[in-house]
Design an enzyme around this catalytic site. Structure first.
Site, mmCIF file in Angstrom:
data_model
loop_
_atom_site.group_PDB
_atom_site.id
_atom_site.type_symbol
_atom_site.label_atom_id
_atom_site.label_comp_id
_atom_site.label_asym_id
_atom_site.label_seq_id
_atom_site.Cartn_x
_atom_site.Cartn_y
_atom_site.Cartn_z
ATOM 1 N N TYR A 40 0.418 -1.144 -0.309
ATOM 2 C CA TYR A 40 0.168 0.074 0.120
ATOM 3 C C TYR A 40 0.941 1.703 0.118
ATOM 4 O O TYR A 40 0.367 2.601 -0.898
ATOM 5 C CB TYR A 40 -1.547 -0.037 1.230
ATOM 6 C CG TYR A 40 -1.896 -1.074 1.055
ATOM 7 C CD1 TYR A 40 -2.096 -1.893 0.235
ATOM 8 C CD2 TYR A 40 -3.178 -0.983 2.403
ATOM 9 C CE1 TYR A 40 -3.549 -2.931 -0.015
ATOM 10 C CE2 TYR A 40 -3.714 -2.560 2.475
ATOM 11 C CZ TYR A 40 -3.973 -3.044 1.253
ATOM 12 O OH TYR A 40 -4.705 -4.145 1.342
ATOM 13 N N HIS A 98 -0.184 -11.981 1.620
ATOM 14 C CA HIS A 98 -0.473 -10.800 1.242
ATOM 15 C C HIS A 98 -2.292 -11.900 0.142
ATOM 16 O O HIS A 98 -2.853 -11.746 -0.332
ATOM 17 C CB HIS A 98 0.039 -9.635 0.932
ATOM 18 C CG HIS A 98 -0.922 -8.247 0.632
ATOM 19 N ND1 HIS A 98 -0.229 -7.272 0.646
ATOM 20 C CD2 HIS A 98 -2.589 -8.768 0.177
ATOM 21 C CE1 HIS A 98 -1.815 -6.563 -0.147
ATOM 22 N NE2 HIS A 98 -3.151 -6.850 0.041
#
Length: 268
Positions: A40, A98
């Site tokens: 991110y 992830h």
């Protein structure tokens, strides 16, 4: 037994001052769980927002996720230490894989061993996975034991209810964390959701978040607007009837919104 807060603030796609303001507002309103990820690019901004908030670290539940390039046995822990430095904390409460390693470039056993090492070192309190199918979850359970897998964070909303994954997780006492619970806002326009919201004097977002939490799923909605962050919190006080839950269950259409080429596994 896992210890995943049912309600938190997501930070996907939020960067710079935008994410700083969002996290500051969330913490000010009473949020105590924050979800981020290495990819991110906002861990440092979140670290600043948390530091500026004055909320004690012991009251917070911070989750980050290890990017695919850092999943190797030798790469995961150093990358997590970098994440901790950006987040200005000695530990996170939860670390997730992830996405499964593309083309199984890094064996799952290696990544899970590195995650368990991170936990042993005190860098994280819990470990888990994200975007795992039933097959991948079966592999993770076989390698690490179900008791080690705190959660599987997956796309889950009224239009993609992911029941096979959720049922497997439930049987193994693995929490499901729903991301994109509002389906990028698509479900907020749904007539069924709108009717329930009107009858309940609630917002469509509150109805959808309440639905997910009532099924036992953790939710991490994000917003750049303080009023939406505040409104979403009220979903925790909303209890839907069996009939309303059934009406939302009937909306499932297997409509997946996130399936990045090169990353996505063979979905269930």
């Amino acid at each position: 037994m896992n210890n995943i807060p049912l309600f938190g603030a997501g930070t996907f796609r939020l960067q710079g001052q935008t994410v700083i303001d969002s996290v500051k507002n969330a913490l000010d309103l009473g949020y105590r769980a924050i979800d981020t990820a290495q990819i991110y690019g906002n861990e440092a901004d979140i670290g600043q927002a948390v530091a500026d908030s004055g909320v004690p670290r012991s009251e917070l539940f911070i989750t980050t996720k290890i990017w695919t390039e850092n999943l190797s046995r030798g790469g995961l822990v150093p990358s997590l230490r970098e994440s901790l430095a950006r987040l200005r904390t000695d530990y996170v409460d939860l670390v997730l894989i992830h996405w499964p390693s593309p083309a199984d470039a890094v064996p799952l056993a290696d990544s899970l061993a590195a995650l368990k090492e991170a936990k042993t070192l005190g860098l994280t309190r819990q470990i888990g996975v994200s975007n795992f199918t039933v097959d991948l979850m079966q592999q993770a359970v076989a390698i690490a034991g179900a008791q080690e897998i705190a959660t599987n964070q997956v796309e889950l909303h009224p239009y993609l209810q992911n029941r096979e994954v959720a049922d497997f997780a439930r049987r193994h006492d693995i929490a499901i964390t729903s991301y994109m619970t509002l389906a990028y806002g698509k479900v907020l326009e749904d007539a069924v959701i709108g009717k329930i919201a009107a009858q309940r004097s609630a917002t469509p977002a509150q109805v959808v978040l309440a639905w997910a939490m009532q099924l036992g799923y953790a939710v991490i909605p994000s917003s750049t607007r303080r009023e939406n962050l505040e409104s979403n919190l009220k979903a925790q006080q909303l209890s839907l009837s069996e009939e309303e839950m059934a009406q939302i269950a009937a909306l499932d259409r297997n409509q997946r919104l996130t399936s990045p080429q090169g990353l996505a596994p063979a979905w269930d």
